[in-house]
Design a protein around this motif. Sequence first.
Motif, PDB file in Angstrom:
ATOM      1  N   ASP A  73      38.388  36.454  44.145  1.00  0.00           N
ATOM      2  CA  ASP A  73      38.953  37.613  43.292  1.00  0.00           C
ATOM      3  C   ASP A  73      37.739  38.611  43.522  1.00  0.00           C
ATOM      4  N   LYS A  74      38.149  39.481  43.830  1.00  0.00           N
ATOM      5  CA  LYS A  74      37.449  41.129  44.161  1.00  0.00           C
ATOM      6  C   LYS A  74      37.077  41.125  42.757  1.00  0.00           C
ATOM      7  N   ASP A  75      38.405  41.224  41.412  1.00  0.00           N
ATOM      8  CA  ASP A  75      38.466  42.102  40.470  1.00  0.00           C
ATOM      9  C   ASP A  75      37.374  41.365  39.077  1.00  0.00           C
ATOM     10  N   LYS A  76      37.851  39.914  39.740  1.00  0.00           N
ATOM     11  CA  LYS A  76      37.249  38.684  38.658  1.00  0.00           C
ATOM     12  C   LYS A  76      35.509  38.447  39.015  1.00  0.00           C
ATOM     13  N   LEU A  79      33.495  41.875  37.208  1.00  0.00           N
ATOM     14  CA  LEU A  79      33.298  41.361  35.680  1.00  0.00           C
ATOM     15  C   LEU A  79      32.853  39.968  35.588  1.00  0.00           C
TER      16      LEU A  79
END
Length: 293
Positions: A73-76, A79
């Motif tokens: 997942d790009k956002d995870k 982060l």
Amino acid sequence: MSKGLLNTCEELYGTKDLYELFSIDKKASEQEIKKAYYRLSLKTHPDRVPEDDKQTATERFKVLSKLYSVLADKDKRALYDERGIVDDEGENEADTWKLRWQNLFKPLTDEDIDNFMKSYVGSELERTDIKKAYLNGRGCINYMNQTVPFMSCEDEPRVAKIVQELIDAGEVPAYDAFLKEPKAKRDRRHKKYAREAKLASEVKRQRDEESELSSLRKQLAVRNQERKGTFESMIASLEARYGSVNGDDDEEEFVLASSKKSRSSSAKKAKTTTAKTATAAKGTRKSTRTAKS
């Protein structure tokens, strides 16, 4: 936000570094991450461990799936790269680890595992895993048996040689737990392995028998269907050759023929009776004239 998943990762795999876990670069592409996950999931799949270790293997497999979802997942992933934490919220029962794995890859077969084992044993990847397990377990061979894929009691002499090479090269320290393992501890491990190997063999035999029986049932069903089709075809052929298309016409013709035969027989009987009566009467008249004379 939670660090619980990373702590679990460290407990099960000996590291919190996801890139180290998957043996990939921090700039790895999505396809590279997917390949690394598939390779590692084959090594930790619950289907390849004894029954006693299945619960631990299942937990390792579940955690691995969740960790993969972080890097996929790009956002995870951003982060994690920025703050070293993972967002494992939003997980629900519908998004299970098994479903995620099945959606990514084809169903895993025994042949897949066997092929991977052939390429893995003796490879540089196995050597790296042996080194990691030796360090994380501080030389405990029981720990190494549980964490190094496909390692069994039969592999211990081969693994011992690899570890000795690592010690001689100064890559790892010499742990007494490995070099001076008590005989009683080794014997207990070997006896446990023998029991598990026997149980695994029995389970495989039963599974093979069930598979063979299922295959036999399918073959019988196909043969019965073929026989049924052949029989119906034969009946249709006989009907076309000797019978009438309409069953009611056959029955009507049979009744008419029987009726004609019955009338003909009755007429013959009546004619015979009349002839006999006339002959008898003629004989009576002749006898009367003779008496008068």
